[in-house]
Design a protein around this motif. Structure first.
Motif, PDB file in Angstrom:
ATOM      1  N   HIS A 187       9.450  -6.026   1.267  1.00 50.47           N
ATOM      2  CA  HIS A 187       8.145  -5.971   1.928  1.00 50.47           C
ATOM      3  C   HIS A 187       8.090  -4.931   3.035  1.00 50.47           C
ATOM      4  CE1 HIS A 187       6.471  -9.715   0.116  1.00 50.47           C
ATOM      5  NE2 HIS A 187       7.729 -10.122   0.128  1.00 50.47           N
ATOM      6  N   ASN A 188       9.246  -4.357   3.416  1.00 50.79           N
ATOM      7  CA  ASN A 188       9.279  -3.381   4.507  1.00 50.79           C
ATOM      8  C   ASN A 188      10.521  -2.507   4.341  1.00 50.79           C
ATOM      9  OD1 ASN A 188      11.501  -4.916   5.650  1.00 50.79           O
ATOM     10  ND2 ASN A 188       9.965  -6.343   6.435  1.00 50.79           N
ATOM     11  N   TYR A 189      10.863  -1.762   5.374  1.00 53.26           N
ATOM     12  CA  TYR A 189      11.969  -0.808   5.291  1.00 53.26           C
ATOM     13  C   TYR A 189      13.196  -1.283   6.079  1.00 53.26           C
ATOM     14  CZ  TYR A 189       7.949   1.996   3.866  1.00 53.26           C
ATOM     15  OH  TYR A 189       6.806   2.451   3.243  1.00 53.26           O
ATOM     16  N   VAL A 203     -14.015   2.107   0.764  1.00 47.13           N
ATOM     17  CA  VAL A 203     -13.148   1.463   1.760  1.00 47.13           C
ATOM     18  C   VAL A 203     -12.142   2.485   2.270  1.00 47.13           C
ATOM     19  CG1 VAL A 203     -11.371  -0.309   2.114  1.00 47.13           C
ATOM     20  CG2 VAL A 203     -13.461  -0.854   0.830  1.00 47.13           C
ATOM     21  N   LEU A 204     -11.872   2.448   3.574  1.00 49.40           N
ATOM     22  CA  LEU A 204     -10.975   3.400   4.227  1.00 49.40           C
ATOM     23  C   LEU A 204      -9.626   2.756   4.523  1.00 49.40           C
ATOM     24  CD1 LEU A 204     -13.721   4.635   6.627  1.00 49.40           C
ATOM     25  CD2 LEU A 204     -12.521   6.166   5.052  1.00 49.40           C
ATOM     26  N   ALA A 205      -8.543   3.497   4.274  1.00 45.24           N
ATOM     27  CA  ALA A 205      -7.193   3.051   4.612  1.00 45.24           C
ATOM     28  C   ALA A 205      -6.494   4.224   5.287  1.00 45.24           C
ATOM     29  CB  ALA A 205      -6.441   2.608   3.370  1.00 45.24           C
ATOM     30  N   ASP A 207       2.568   2.697   5.501  1.00 47.80           N
ATOM     31  CA  ASP A 207       2.070   1.358   5.190  1.00 47.80           C
ATOM     32  C   ASP A 207       2.550   0.960   3.801  1.00 47.80           C
ATOM     33  OD1 ASP A 207       0.676  -0.965   5.588  1.00 47.80           O
ATOM     34  OD2 ASP A 207      -1.187   0.031   6.169  1.00 47.80           O
ATOM     35  N   VAL A 208       3.248  -0.175   3.719  1.00 46.69           N
ATOM     36  CA  VAL A 208       3.922  -0.533   2.467  1.00 46.69           C
ATOM     37  C   VAL A 208       2.919  -0.871   1.372  1.00 46.69           C
ATOM     38  CG1 VAL A 208       5.505  -2.163   1.377  1.00 46.69           C
ATOM     39  CG2 VAL A 208       5.993  -1.285   3.655  1.00 46.69           C
ATOM     40  N   LEU A 222       0.290   8.338   2.690  1.00 40.75           N
ATOM     41  CA  LEU A 222       1.484   7.779   3.309  1.00 40.75           C
ATOM     42  C   LEU A 222       1.846   6.445   2.667  1.00 40.75           C
ATOM     43  CD1 LEU A 222       0.660   8.427   7.094  1.00 40.75           C
ATOM     44  CD2 LEU A 222       2.388   9.607   5.738  1.00 40.75           C
ATOM     45  N   GLY A 223       3.163   6.162   2.599  1.00 38.85           N
ATOM     46  CA  GLY A 223       3.619   4.861   2.122  1.00 38.85           C
ATOM     47  C   GLY A 223       3.096   4.532   0.742  1.00 38.85           C
ATOM     48  N   GLY A 224       2.583   3.312   0.592  1.00 42.21           N
ATOM     49  CA  GLY A 224       2.132   2.841  -0.703  1.00 42.21           C
ATOM     50  C   GLY A 224       0.693   3.169  -1.045  1.00 42.21           C
TER      51      GLY A 224
END
Length: 428
Positions: A112-114, A288-290, A296-297, A317-319
């Protein structure tokens, strides 16, 4: 099939998407006929622990004796096919992997994370992406910068834990990477491809999408790493009302910044929303904005957007690129080349049908199956806003289709059961 699901729950006062995902996954597995044996601890237990148990807390991330005893008893009595681990800290410890293997039980872990490398688990420090501990035997920079819970002592303990358990993590039978970026992170850590499977999280199907709304929606924690400064800077580069409303929903330390931005006529602050409010906000919006400025995973809001038939504009970035089907090229989580395309991405090449977004887009904007990604820079995001506004209607059906094929509970649960079956058949 009998599966132990092991998870140290985060404090209830600290909203946790991971807790929510674990609960949902247990329910989905049970509904699919899997016998789930929850092995759960909660950080909320710590204040009420007896003094003798609290005295052992400093070493529990490395070795939690009570958890190993109780898990050994469960494995002996129930003889499960697989142990599925989520978060082991602080009351379970990665030692549960060794305990399961001692009983001949294979281990699957969802990453779930690094935190195999990074003590905070985020690759983010002081408002910037940070990978200072990558490749080190001991994460000394994490100690220097107090990366874990703002404490030098606790950071030293976590850095030591990661060093001690490097071999433990590398013995896990199968890693579930939530996105291709997490898979890159694991490869860089030394995990071979054959022990990595990309399987995202699922969310319940909200039903057929409502007609497309107008404008843009930011939905999430109002904190620096979510890129609110980036978003508002990009938005202010266009005239008031150029793309309909910008709705911002959520709460957090940057709430005053958002309230000030809402003085502009085309910015609306919705505040924190319940589930009904989230659905209404999604239905009112077109995109929708991310805009995260960290790796971000797996931001769940993107899956919620796709389920509602709303394309997503995000940072590369990320996932995020994986989620919108734009993960080649992408900026991976500092963990090797971006060479893995989304399994669900549309075909390209001679004879392939053109994607819905075949219209030319400005340099720096990558069009994916269900949205667009850009570098985390105000100019790039500002250039992408008109592209997303103009292309939302064309990508709306593709967004919903990507959810149905990749993130629907029926699809994801079957994939998870297949992973269990594969490791339970493999001799250790």
């Amino acid at each position: 099939m009998r599966v132990v699901v092991a998870h140290n729950r985060y404090r209830e006062a600290q909203p946790s998407g991971e807790n929510t995902i674990v609960d949902a996954e247990i329910a989905q597995l049970t509904a699919a006929g899997v016998e789930v044996l929850p092995f759960l601890r909660s950080s909320d237990e710590i204040p009420s622990m007896p003094r003798s148990a609290k005295a052992l807390l400093p070493i529990s991330p490395i070795y939690a004796p009570r958890a190993q005893q109780e898990l050994s008893r469960l494995l002996t009595e129930q003889r499960p096919d697989v142990l599925h681990l989520h978060n082991p800290y602080p009351l379970l410890s990665p030692w549960v992997v060794r305990t399961a293997h001692r009983h001949g039980v294979p281990v699957v872990q969802t990453v779930h994370n690094y935190r195999q490398v990074c003590s905070s688990g985020l690759y983010f420090r002081d408002g910037m992406i940070c990978q200072d501990c990558r490749g080190r035997v001991l994460g000394v920079p994490a100690v220097v910068h107090r990366c874990y819970r703002g404490s030098r002592a606790q950071s030293a303990l976590m850095a030591t834990t990661l060093a001690v358990h490097r071999g433990t993590w590398r013995s896990v039978d199968r890693f579930i990477a939530l996105t291709t970026a997490v898979a890159d992170h694991l490869r860089d850590y030394g995990i071979p491809d054959e022990r990595i499977v990309v399987k995202p999280n699922a969310i319940p199907d909200p039903g057929p999408p409502a007609p497309l709304g107008t404008g843009f929606l930011f939905l999430g924690r109002l904190s620096p790493e979510k890129g609110l400064d980036l978003l508002l800077d990009a938005w202010r580069r266009h005239p008031d009302g150029a793309f309909g409303p910008l709705r911002i929903a959520g709460d957090g330390e940057l709430r005053p910044l958002v309230e000030a931005a809402a003085e502009r006529a085309d910015v609306t602050f919705l505040g924190p929303l319940d589930r009904a409010g989230v659905r209404a906000a999604l239905e009112s919006s077109a995109v929708v904005l991310a805009t995260s400025t960290w790796h971000d995973v797996l931001p769940t809001v993107i899956i919620e957007a796709l389920a509602a038939g709303r394309p997503v504009l995000g940072t590369a970035l990320g996932g995020i690129p994986y989620l919108v089907g734009a993960d080649t090229p992408r900026e991976p989580a500092g963990t090797g080349p971006a060479v893995t395309a989304s399994a669900a991405a549309p075909a390209t090449g001679p004879g392939s049908p053109p994607p819905a977004t075949a219209a030319a887009v400005p340099a720096g904007i990558v069009a994916g199956e269900a949205g667009w990604v850009v570098p985390p820079e105000p100019a790039a995001l500002a250039a992408a806003l008109p592209v997303a506004a103009a292309g939302a209607a064309a990508l709306s059906p593709a967004a919903r289709s990507r959810y149905e094929r990749t993130f629907h509970p029926d699809v994801v649960t079957k994939r998870l059961i297949d992973i269990y079956a594969a490791v339970s058949r493999t001799p250790r």
